[in-house]
Design an enzyme around this catalytic site. Sequence first.
Site, PDB file in Angstrom:
ATOM      1  N   ILE A  46       0.870  -1.182   0.000  1.00 42.38           N
ATOM      2  CA  ILE A  46       0.000   0.000   0.000  1.00 42.38           C
ATOM      3  C   ILE A  46       0.900   1.222   0.000  1.00 42.38           C
ATOM      4  CG2 ILE A  46      -1.821   1.241   1.238  1.00 42.38           C
ATOM      5  CD1 ILE A  46      -2.513  -1.486   2.609  1.00 42.38           C
ATOM      6  N   GLU A  58       4.177  -7.965   2.953  1.00 40.57           N
ATOM      7  CA  GLU A  58       4.471  -8.885   4.058  1.00 40.57           C
ATOM      8  C   GLU A  58       4.140  -8.238   5.392  1.00 40.57           C
ATOM      9  OE1 GLU A  58       6.337  -7.886   1.544  1.00 40.57           O
ATOM     10  OE2 GLU A  58       7.889  -9.326   1.019  1.00 40.57           O
TER      11      GLU A  58
HETATM   12  N1  THU Z   1       7.469  -4.300  -1.748  1.00 48.34           N
HETATM   13  C1  THU Z   1       6.778  -5.216  -0.990  1.00 48.34           C
HETATM   14  O1  THU Z   1       5.555  -5.149  -0.881  1.00 48.34           O
HETATM   15  N2  THU Z   1       7.477  -6.192  -0.371  1.00 48.34           N
HETATM   16  C2  THU Z   1       8.835  -6.313  -0.404  1.00 48.34           C
HETATM   17  O2  THU Z   1       9.394  -7.155   0.295  1.00 48.34           O
HETATM   18  C3  THU Z   1       9.618  -5.456  -1.284  1.00 48.34           C
HETATM   19  C4  THU Z   1       8.909  -4.345  -1.936  1.00 48.34           C
HETATM   20  C5  THU Z   1       6.744  -3.216  -2.389  1.00 48.34           C
HETATM   21  C6  THU Z   1       7.081  -1.853  -1.863  1.00 48.34           C
HETATM   22  C7  THU Z   1       6.690  -0.964  -3.020  1.00 48.34           C
HETATM   23  O3  THU Z   1       5.302  -0.673  -2.909  1.00 48.34           O
HETATM   24  C8  THU Z   1       6.913  -1.838  -4.244  1.00 48.34           C
HETATM   25  O4  THU Z   1       7.031  -3.185  -3.760  1.00 48.34           O
HETATM   26  C9  THU Z   1       8.156  -1.486  -5.035  1.00 48.34           C
HETATM   27  O5  THU Z   1       9.265  -1.432  -4.221  1.00 48.34           O
END
Ligand code: THU
Length: 139
Positions: A46, A58
Site C-alpha cells: 500500500i 508482508e
Molecule cells: N514491496 C513489498 O511489498 N514487499 C517487499 O518485500 C519489497 C517491496 C513493495 C514496496 C513498493 O510498494 C513496491 O514493492 C516497489 O518497491
Amino acid sequence: MKRIDFYQLADEANKAREMAYAPYSGFTVGAALLTSDEKVYLGCNIENAAYSPSICAERTAFVKAVSDGYNKPADFKAIAIVGGAKGEEPKSKCAPCGVCRQVMNEFTDPESFLVILPDEKGELDVHTLSELLPLGFRL
Ligand code: THU
C-alpha cells in the site's frame, strides 16, 4: 481443522496481490501468512504519495495478524510472497526486503518459519527465515 498446503498459500498470495495499491512504483505484491492454527492473513503493498508511509505486502499481513492477537513465534508457520509489474505475471522468486525480514524476525522462530517464493513455473522455493536473515537483530 483443514490444513493449508504451500501451493494453496501461494494461490492466496496471488489473490492478495490483486488488492495492491501501487500507483507510484507500478509493482504489486501479495503475501499470505499462515498461522499455526491454519488461519491465513493476506497482505498487499500500500503506497503513499509521500512515499515513506508506504508499507510492503508482508508487513501488511503481519500487522493484520498481530492486531488480532498473533504475536508469538509459535503462532506462525510460513509466508508466501508474489510480486511483479502491475498487470503482469509475477516475477520469479520475489524475495522479501530487509525491513520485512526484520519484522518477521520479531514475531517468528527464524529456524522454523518458512518463506515460500514461487518461481515463474509456480514451483516453490522454500527458505527458513534464518537463511534469508542470518543473525537477525533481537534485544
Ligand atoms: N514491496 C513489498 O511489498 N514487499 C517487499 O518485500 C519489497 C517491496 C513493495 C514496496 C513498493 O510498494 C513496491 O514493492 C516497489 O518497491
